[in-house]
Design a protein around this motif. Structure first.
Motif, PDB file in Angstrom:
ATOM      1  N   LYS A  24     -15.534 -77.572  57.061  1.00  0.00           N
ATOM      2  CA  LYS A  24     -15.183 -78.693  57.955  1.00  0.00           C
ATOM      3  C   LYS A  24     -15.038 -78.250  59.402  1.00  0.00           C
ATOM      4  CE  LYS A  24     -14.271 -80.941  54.012  1.00  0.00           C
ATOM      5  NZ  LYS A  24     -13.974 -79.809  53.106  1.00  0.00           N
ATOM      6  N   THR A  25     -15.044 -76.934  59.643  1.00  0.00           N
ATOM      7  CA  THR A  25     -14.759 -76.448  60.999  1.00  0.00           C
ATOM      8  C   THR A  25     -15.853 -76.820  61.994  1.00  0.00           C
ATOM      9  OG1 THR A  25     -15.799 -74.272  60.614  1.00  0.00           O
ATOM     10  CG2 THR A  25     -13.457 -74.512  60.049  1.00  0.00           C
ATOM     11  N   LEU A  26     -17.105 -76.665  61.590  1.00  0.00           N
ATOM     12  CA  LEU A  26     -18.195 -76.918  62.533  1.00  0.00           C
ATOM     13  C   LEU A  26     -18.349 -78.405  62.846  1.00  0.00           C
ATOM     14  CD1 LEU A  26     -20.368 -75.629  64.242  1.00  0.00           C
ATOM     15  CD2 LEU A  26     -21.901 -75.644  62.265  1.00  0.00           C
ATOM     16  N   ILE A  27     -18.109 -79.267  61.846  1.00  0.00           N
ATOM     17  CA  ILE A  27     -18.228 -80.697  62.154  1.00  0.00           C
ATOM     18  C   ILE A  27     -17.082 -81.177  63.046  1.00  0.00           C
ATOM     19  CG2 ILE A  27     -19.665 -81.402  60.202  1.00  0.00           C
ATOM     20  CD1 ILE A  27     -17.152 -82.374  58.770  1.00  0.00           C
ATOM     21  N   ARG A  28     -15.932 -80.524  62.972  1.00  0.00           N
ATOM     22  CA  ARG A  28     -14.857 -80.880  63.905  1.00  0.00           C
ATOM     23  C   ARG A  28     -15.324 -80.673  65.339  1.00  0.00           C
ATOM     24  NH1 ARG A  28     -10.410 -77.469  60.636  1.00  0.00           N
ATOM     25  NH2 ARG A  28      -9.869 -79.009  59.041  1.00  0.00           N
TER      26      ARG A  28
END
Length: 218
Positions: A155-159
Motif C-alpha cells: 500500500k506504500t506506493l499507492i499512498r
C-alpha cells in the motif's frame, strides 16, 4: 424504561458519529490523514533503520536461506524508499537470486510483487512518475501467495502516487490486485477505497478508512 433510554442514547450519538467531518474537504479530516501518513512513514523508516543496525551485528551473508528470505521480504521495498540506489539494487538482486536458488520459493508470488514495488519507489524517488506507475501495475502480475492473499498488496506506493493525483493508476492497481486478494474483507476495503477515490477523499489505505468513510457520510 431502561431500554427506551438506551435506544435514545444510541440514536443521539449516531448523527454525531456520522457528522464528525463535514466532508472530504474538511481541513480537520485532511490534517488527520496527513498526520497518519506521516506516522506510517516514520514507523517504516525506523523499521528499516533497525534492520540495518541488526546487520552490524550479523551480516546478510552469514544468514541462512530462510533468514535471508525473511530479511528481504521485509526490507527490499524499504531499502528502495529510504536508501541509496546502489543499496536498493543490491537488495533487489539478492531477492531475485534467492528465487533462482530456492525452487520451492520460486512458486511464491511475493518476489515479483515486491521487486516491482521496490523498482517503482526507485523510479518515483528519481522523479519518473510514469515509470513508477508502470512498475506499480507490473507488480500485480503475480500468481499470489498466502501472504498476499491474506494481507493484500503493498500500500506504500499507492499512498504516494494517490497524493500526487494518479487516481486512475491506483484504481487499476486495486482492480488487478483482486486476482490474488479476494477475501471478503479485501473486497470491502477495495470498495471503500473506490468510493473514497470517487469522492476525492484523502486516504490512508488502511483499515481505518472504513471508519473514516462513515464519519464523512459517504
Amino acid at each position: 424504561m431502561k431500554f427506551t433510554i438506551i435506544v435514545f442514547l444510541v440514536l443521539l450519538t449516531l448523527p454525531t458519529f456520522a457528522a464528525k467531518y463535514s466532508g472530504c474537504e474538511d481541513p480537520q479530516y485532511k490534517a488527520y490523514v496527513d498526520k497518519r501518513l506521516a506516522f506510517y512513514k516514520k514507523l517504516e523508516k525506523e523499521r528499516y533503520e533497525k534492520a540495518l543496525n541488526e546487520l552490524d551485528d550479523r551480516s546478510f551473508e552469514s544468514m541462512d536461506k530462510s533468514e535471508k528470505v525473511l530479511f528481504l521480504n521485509s526490507n527490499t521495498v524499504l531499502s528502495a524508499r529510504f536508501d541509496t540506489k546502489e543499496i536498493a539494487l543490491k537488495n533487489i538482486k539478492r531477492f531475485e537470486l534467492l528465487q533462482d536458488n530456492m525452487p520451492f520459493y520460486a512458486k511464491s508470488g511475493d518476489i515479483p510483487h515486491l521487486v516491482n514495488i521496490a523498482r517503482g519507489w526507485m523510479a518515483l524517488n528519481e522523479g519518473d512518475e510514469k515509470a513508477a506507475i508502470g512498475y506499480l501495475l507490473d507488480s500485480t502480475d503475480t500468481k499470489g501467495s498466502p501472504v498476499l492473499g491474506s494481507f493484500g498488496p503493498d500500500k506504500t506506493l499507492i499512498r504516494a502516487l494517490y497524493q500526487r493525483g494518479y487516481n486512475d493508476a491506483v484504481l487499476e492497481y486495486l482492480k488487478f490486485s483482486e486476482s490474488f486478494w479476494n477475501t471478503e474483507s479485501a473486497k470491502n476495503y477495495i470498495e471503500v477505497w473506490r468510493k473514497m477515490i470517487k469522492s476525492g477523499c484523502a486516504i490512508q489505505f488502511q483499515f481505518y478508512d472504513t471508519t473514516s468513510m462513515k464519519e464523512l457520510g459517504l
